[in-house]
Design a protein around this motif. Structure first.
Motif, short mmCIF file in Angstrom:
data_model
loop_
_atom_site.label_atom_id
_atom_site.label_comp_id
_atom_site.label_asym_id
_atom_site.label_seq_id
_atom_site.Cartn_x
_atom_site.Cartn_y
_atom_site.Cartn_z
N GLU A 96 0.83 -1.21 0.00
CA GLU A 96 0.00 0.00 0.00
C GLU A 96 0.87 1.26 0.00
O GLU A 96 0.59 2.23 -0.72
CB GLU A 96 -0.90 -0.03 1.24
CG GLU A 96 -1.87 1.11 1.30
CD GLU A 96 -2.82 0.91 2.47
OE1 GLU A 96 -4.01 1.19 2.28
OE2 GLU A 96 -2.37 0.49 3.54
N PHE A 97 1.93 1.24 0.80
CA PHE A 97 2.81 2.40 0.86
C PHE A 97 3.49 2.62 -0.50
O PHE A 97 3.58 3.76 -0.98
CB PHE A 97 3.88 2.20 1.94
CG PHE A 97 4.87 3.33 2.02
CD1 PHE A 97 4.54 4.51 2.66
CD2 PHE A 97 6.11 3.22 1.42
CE1 PHE A 97 5.44 5.56 2.71
CE2 PHE A 97 7.02 4.26 1.46
CZ PHE A 97 6.68 5.44 2.11
N ILE A 98 3.97 1.54 -1.10
CA ILE A 98 4.64 1.67 -2.40
C ILE A 98 3.68 2.21 -3.45
O ILE A 98 4.05 3.04 -4.28
CB ILE A 98 5.24 0.32 -2.84
CG1 ILE A 98 6.31 -0.12 -1.85
CG2 ILE A 98 5.82 0.42 -4.25
CD1 ILE A 98 6.88 -1.48 -2.13
N ARG A 99 2.43 1.74 -3.39
CA ARG A 99 1.43 2.25 -4.33
C ARG A 99 1.26 3.76 -4.16
O ARG A 99 1.16 4.50 -5.14
CB ARG A 99 0.08 1.54 -4.10
CG ARG A 99 -1.00 1.95 -5.09
CD ARG A 99 -2.26 1.12 -4.88
NE ARG A 99 -2.76 1.24 -3.52
CZ ARG A 99 -3.52 2.25 -3.11
NH1 ARG A 99 -3.83 3.22 -3.94
NH2 ARG A 99 -3.96 2.29 -1.87
N GLY A 100 1.25 4.23 -2.90
CA GLY A 100 1.12 5.65 -2.63
C GLY A 100 2.29 6.45 -3.20
O GLY A 100 2.11 7.54 -3.75
N ILE A 101 3.49 5.89 -3.09
CA ILE A 101 4.69 6.55 -3.64
C ILE A 101 4.62 6.58 -5.16
O ILE A 101 4.82 7.63 -5.80
CB ILE A 101 5.97 5.82 -3.20
CG1 ILE A 101 6.21 5.99 -1.68
CG2 ILE A 101 7.18 6.33 -3.99
CD1 ILE A 101 6.58 7.39 -1.25
N GLU A 102 4.31 5.44 -5.76
CA GLU A 102 4.31 5.35 -7.23
C GLU A 102 3.21 6.21 -7.86
O GLU A 102 3.40 6.74 -8.95
CB GLU A 102 4.15 3.88 -7.66
CG GLU A 102 5.32 2.99 -7.28
CD GLU A 102 6.64 3.50 -7.83
OE1 GLU A 102 6.73 3.76 -9.05
OE2 GLU A 102 7.60 3.66 -7.04
N GLN A 103 2.09 6.36 -7.16
CA GLN A 103 1.00 7.18 -7.69
C GLN A 103 1.09 8.64 -7.24
O GLN A 103 0.21 9.43 -7.53
CB GLN A 103 -0.34 6.58 -7.25
CG GLN A 103 -0.60 5.20 -7.85
CD GLN A 103 -1.93 4.60 -7.41
OE1 GLN A 103 -2.67 5.19 -6.63
NE2 GLN A 103 -2.24 3.42 -7.92
#
Length: 200
Positions: A96-103
């Protein structure tokens, strides 16, 4: 560098766990110590990061290598220290955190304690594109994981439980169990949390 500690889990408190290794107790500061609750008095294998500064030395403990790796990347970001990194790791799963960074989801990133818009932008600048290829998860897993709304619901439920008189320690102790449930609203999370707290 101490890569991991293997021994008997002797004690858990709000910020750390104590692991007994042949009669020596190692204190490991963890994002969510209560995630190790099922292993109390049993042997554990906890990944560690030895944080050394002129005025202190601290062993940080993590459930897996991905969590440890993300911690090392977070503390490399300007404006984020170990306490800030632990706060992030303790309240969100890694995909979830990585998704937040990538988006480049500023709203999601600023939902963490101590993370303002400037720090959120710095995280995106420093970490985007550097996590998905090195942490052992896939883009599909990132996309299919909990949404931002799920995290917001969980945070709101935590505040509601504290307002009802439960301590931060009590609330933290049931977070891992709540995250395993497929709960779709703040009310559902609160009801499940109350049921778990009454059992404890």
């Amino acid at each position: 560098m101490i890569a991991y500690i293997k021994g008997k889990l002797a004690y858990i408190n709000e910020e750390s766990v104590i692991v007994d290794v042949h009669g020596v107790g190692y204190e490991l500061v963890c994002p969510n110590p209560y995630i190790f609750q099922p292993s109390i008095n049993n042997e554990v294998h906890i990944f560690t990061y030895h944080y050394v500064r002129e005025d202190s030395q601290v062993l940080y403990g993590f459930k897996n290598e991905d969590q440890k790796y993300l911690f090392t990347k977070l503390i490399s970001v300007s404006g984020i220290g170990p306490k800030g990194a632990l706060a992030i790791l303790g309240s969100v799963d890694i995909p979830e955190f990585i998704r937040g960074i990538e988006q480049e989801d500023d709203k999601f990133l600023t939902s963490f304690p101590g993370v303002g818009k400037k720090t959120a932008r710095q995280m995106i600048l420093d970490l985007k594109g550097k996590l998905t290829s090195m942490i052992s998860i896939t883009t599909k897993e990132i996309e299919s994981n909990s949404t931002q709304e799920n995290v917001q619901d969980l945070n709101e439920a935590k505040e509601a439980l504290k307002a009802l008189g439960y301590t931060d320690r009590e609330v933290k102790s049931i977070i891992p169990q709540l995250q395993k449930e497929n709960l779709e609203s703040t009310d559902e999370i609160i009801r499940k949390a109350l049921a778990l707290l009454m059992k404890n």
